[in-house]
Write an enzyme that holds these catalytic residues in place. Structure first.
Site, mmCIF file in Angstrom:
data_model
loop_
_atom_site.group_PDB
_atom_site.id
_atom_site.type_symbol
_atom_site.label_atom_id
_atom_site.label_comp_id
_atom_site.label_asym_id
_atom_site.label_seq_id
_atom_site.Cartn_x
_atom_site.Cartn_y
_atom_site.Cartn_z
ATOM 1 N N TYR A 1 -27.827 19.025 -16.157
ATOM 2 C CA TYR A 1 -26.817 18.050 -15.730
ATOM 3 C C TYR A 1 -26.528 16.989 -16.803
ATOM 4 O O TYR A 1 -25.498 16.329 -16.751
ATOM 5 C CB TYR A 1 -27.254 17.310 -14.452
ATOM 6 C CG TYR A 1 -27.477 18.160 -13.233
ATOM 7 C CD1 TYR A 1 -26.974 19.453 -13.122
ATOM 8 C CD2 TYR A 1 -28.200 17.656 -12.155
ATOM 9 C CE1 TYR A 1 -27.207 20.217 -11.991
ATOM 10 C CE2 TYR A 1 -28.426 18.421 -11.021
ATOM 11 C CZ TYR A 1 -27.929 19.700 -10.950
ATOM 12 O OH TYR A 1 -28.159 20.445 -9.828
ATOM 13 N N HIS B 1 -34.173 26.321 -11.812
ATOM 14 C CA HIS B 1 -32.786 26.021 -11.461
ATOM 15 C C HIS B 1 -31.937 27.281 -11.300
ATOM 16 O O HIS B 1 -31.824 28.074 -12.226
ATOM 17 C CB HIS B 1 -32.195 25.158 -12.596
ATOM 18 C CG HIS B 1 -30.941 24.435 -12.239
ATOM 19 N ND1 HIS B 1 -30.397 23.454 -13.049
ATOM 20 C CD2 HIS B 1 -30.109 24.527 -11.176
ATOM 21 C CE1 HIS B 1 -29.305 22.984 -12.480
ATOM 22 N NE2 HIS B 1 -29.103 23.629 -11.353
HETATM 23 N N1 LIG Z 1 -28.633 25.135 -7.578
HETATM 24 C C1 LIG Z 1 -28.817 23.837 -7.610
HETATM 25 O O1 LIG Z 1 -29.850 23.387 -8.082
HETATM 26 C C2 LIG Z 1 -27.774 22.907 -7.066
HETATM 27 C C3 LIG Z 1 -26.513 23.379 -6.755
HETATM 28 C C4 LIG Z 1 -25.585 22.481 -6.225
HETATM 29 C C5 LIG Z 1 -25.928 21.150 -6.028
HETATM 30 N N2 LIG Z 1 -27.173 20.715 -6.342
HETATM 31 C C6 LIG Z 1 -27.597 19.303 -6.131
HETATM 32 O O2 LIG Z 1 -26.894 18.808 -4.988
HETATM 33 C C7 LIG Z 1 -26.205 17.615 -5.353
HETATM 34 C C8 LIG Z 1 -24.972 17.464 -4.481
HETATM 35 O O3 LIG Z 1 -24.090 18.547 -4.750
HETATM 36 P P1 LIG Z 1 -22.543 18.408 -4.449
HETATM 37 O O4 LIG Z 1 -21.910 19.730 -4.657
HETATM 38 O O5 LIG Z 1 -22.344 17.686 -3.153
HETATM 39 O O6 LIG Z 1 -22.136 17.386 -5.623
HETATM 40 P P2 LIG Z 1 -20.713 17.151 -6.269
HETATM 41 O O7 LIG Z 1 -20.195 18.385 -6.892
HETATM 42 O O8 LIG Z 1 -20.817 15.953 -7.125
HETATM 43 O O9 LIG Z 1 -19.807 16.945 -4.968
HETATM 44 C C9 LIG Z 1 -19.515 15.793 -4.409
HETATM 45 C C10 LIG Z 1 -17.996 15.593 -4.662
HETATM 46 O O10 LIG Z 1 -17.456 15.003 -3.525
HETATM 47 C C11 LIG Z 1 -16.904 13.724 -3.873
HETATM 48 N N3 LIG Z 1 -17.303 12.783 -2.833
HETATM 49 C C12 LIG Z 1 -18.527 12.310 -2.554
HETATM 50 N N4 LIG Z 1 -18.504 11.490 -1.528
HETATM 51 C C13 LIG Z 1 -17.210 11.460 -1.075
HETATM 52 C C14 LIG Z 1 -16.551 10.800 -0.025
HETATM 53 N N5 LIG Z 1 -17.232 10.010 0.806
HETATM 54 N N6 LIG Z 1 -15.242 10.993 0.133
HETATM 55 C C15 LIG Z 1 -14.570 11.812 -0.677
HETATM 56 N N7 LIG Z 1 -15.141 12.463 -1.720
HETATM 57 C C16 LIG Z 1 -16.444 12.287 -1.909
HETATM 58 C C17 LIG Z 1 -17.512 13.351 -5.211
HETATM 59 O O11 LIG Z 1 -16.586 12.586 -5.982
HETATM 60 P P3 LIG Z 1 -16.761 11.005 -6.187
HETATM 61 O O12 LIG Z 1 -17.568 10.864 -7.415
HETATM 62 O O13 LIG Z 1 -15.361 10.525 -6.280
HETATM 63 O O14 LIG Z 1 -17.459 10.462 -4.970
HETATM 64 C C18 LIG Z 1 -17.769 14.719 -5.856
HETATM 65 O O15 LIG Z 1 -16.631 15.142 -6.539
HETATM 66 C C19 LIG Z 1 -25.943 17.778 -6.833
HETATM 67 O O16 LIG Z 1 -25.693 16.527 -7.445
HETATM 68 C C20 LIG Z 1 -27.242 18.390 -7.282
HETATM 69 O O17 LIG Z 1 -28.217 17.372 -7.383
HETATM 70 C C21 LIG Z 1 -28.098 21.574 -6.866
#
Ligand SMILES: NC(=O)c1ccc[n+]([C@@H]2O[C@H](COP(=O)([O-])OP(=O)(O)OC[C@H]3O[C@@H](n4cnc5c(N)ncnc54)[C@H](OP(=O)(O)O)[C@@H]3O)[C@@H](O)[C@H]2O)c1
Length: 284
Positions: free
Chosen positions: A58, A118
């Site tokens: 990341y 990962h």
């Molecule tokens: N295989 C793996 O190890 C793996 C895979 C996937 C995820 N993960 C983990 O899981 C975490 C979360 O994944 P994710 O897919 O949710 O992260 P993400 O891709 O950052 O998704 C969140 C998205 O939603 C937006 N967002 C968040 N809160 C919001 C709200 N209240 N209203 C509207 N938009 C909103 C964010 O933009 P803004 O910045 O504008 O809020 C961002 O673009 C990752 O950061 C990582 O730590 C791990």
């Protein structure tokens, strides 16, 4: 904030954890600055968040390290990950160990709480289990991390083939799984394997008084069943089993959940009695 226990680690963690990857990467992925990212982490801390999930891939380990500098180490749970891909050199155990050392440096910490492999695809799981995990566990003995975890590659493994194996193996303390409103199949494939008490939901006010009570009531009220056989050599069990069999059915929601969690299983719990040394038939 509310806190819970992270599986078998015993770690007390906030129910909301800050992910430092994804599209957002603490805002760094959408053009925000490092100062902004640090402010987000500090604001999360102020709101009671104590679990932070990052990864070597990341590029957010340094900023997380900076934001957490000055916070007592035992007040936060830091999770990070080794980069992985069977076709790249990081899949060699010595590269995974080098990545662990780099993560410790970038995070500015003496130890990582949960160190994860990962995005492990099903086809490389054997390598992760048999080659990488033992190498990393040797580093754990040196105190570099506390708990070993594994994460799936959700777009490439939507049926959770890898986690289904990992959750049964017992080698991993933590698994990370994709679950949301439109991708709910972990409820059937994964969560029954990761819960310490997968039948605990049956015991509640208006429901069963114990899992044993639930088991007899579940069978008693199945259409097609006339007599429920129970075996016991214990007087208290004799009485409580009959009492359970005479009780009404389990709440419909509990029956539906049992059907959805375990309805697909066949042949589980059908162990045959075996002969003890004394020549008597015993059950195990
Ligand atoms: N295989 C793996 O190890 C793996 C895979 C996937 C995820 N993960 C983990 O899981 C975490 C979360 O994944 P994710 O897919 O949710 O992260 P993400 O891709 O950052 O998704 C969140 C998205 O939603 C937006 N967002 C968040 N809160 C919001 C709200 N209240 N209203 C509207 N938009 C909103 C964010 O933009 P803004 O910045 O504008 O809020 C961002 O673009 C990752 O950061 C990582 O730590 C791990």
């Amino acid at each position: 904030m509310e806190y819970t226990t992270l599986g078998r680690t015993g770690l007390k963690v906030s129910v909301a954890g800050l992910g430092c990857g994804g599209f957002s990467r603490l805002g760094l992925g959408t053009g925000k600055s490092e100062t902004d990212a640090i402010a987000i982490i500090r604001a999360a801390l102020d709101l009671g968040v104590n679990l932070f999930d990052t990864a070597a891939a990341y590029g957010t380990e340094p900023v997380l390290g900076k934001a957490l500098a000055g916070v007592p180490r035992d007040k936060v749970v830091i999770c990070t990950k080794a980069p992985f891909g069977i076709s790249n050199p990081d899949s060699l155990p010595e590269r995974a160990v080098a990545s662990l050392d780099r993560s410790l440096k970038e995070l500015g910490t003496d130890y990582i709480d949960v160190y994860q492999l990962h995005g492990i695809a099903p086809r490389v799981y054997d390598h992760a289990l048999k080659v990488l995990a033992p190498a990393l566990l040797r580093e754990r003995e040196k105190g570099k991390f506390r708990w070993l975890g594994i994460t799936e590659t959700s777009p490439g493994d939507p049926e959770h083939q890898m986690i289904k194996r990992a959750a049964r193996d017992g080698a991993w303390d933590v698994v990370m799984v994709a679950f949301h409103m439109m991708h709910q199949n972990a409820r059937r494939h994964v969560f029954p394997l990761t819960q310490d008490d997968p039948l605990g939901f049956l015991v509640h006010e208006g429901g069963a008084t114990s899992v044993v009570d639930a088991a007899y009531r579940f069978v008693r009220h199945e259409p097609g069943v006339d007599v429920v056989l129970f075996g016991t050599g214990d007087h208290a069990h004799l009485r409580s089993n009959i009492a359970s069999i005479l009780k009404p059915p389990l709440p419909e929601a509990d029956r539906a959940r049992l059907a959805s969690l375990f309805g697909h299983l066949v042949g589980v719990g059908l162990d045959a009695p075996h002969l003890s040394r004394a020549g008597r038939v015993t059950t195990s």
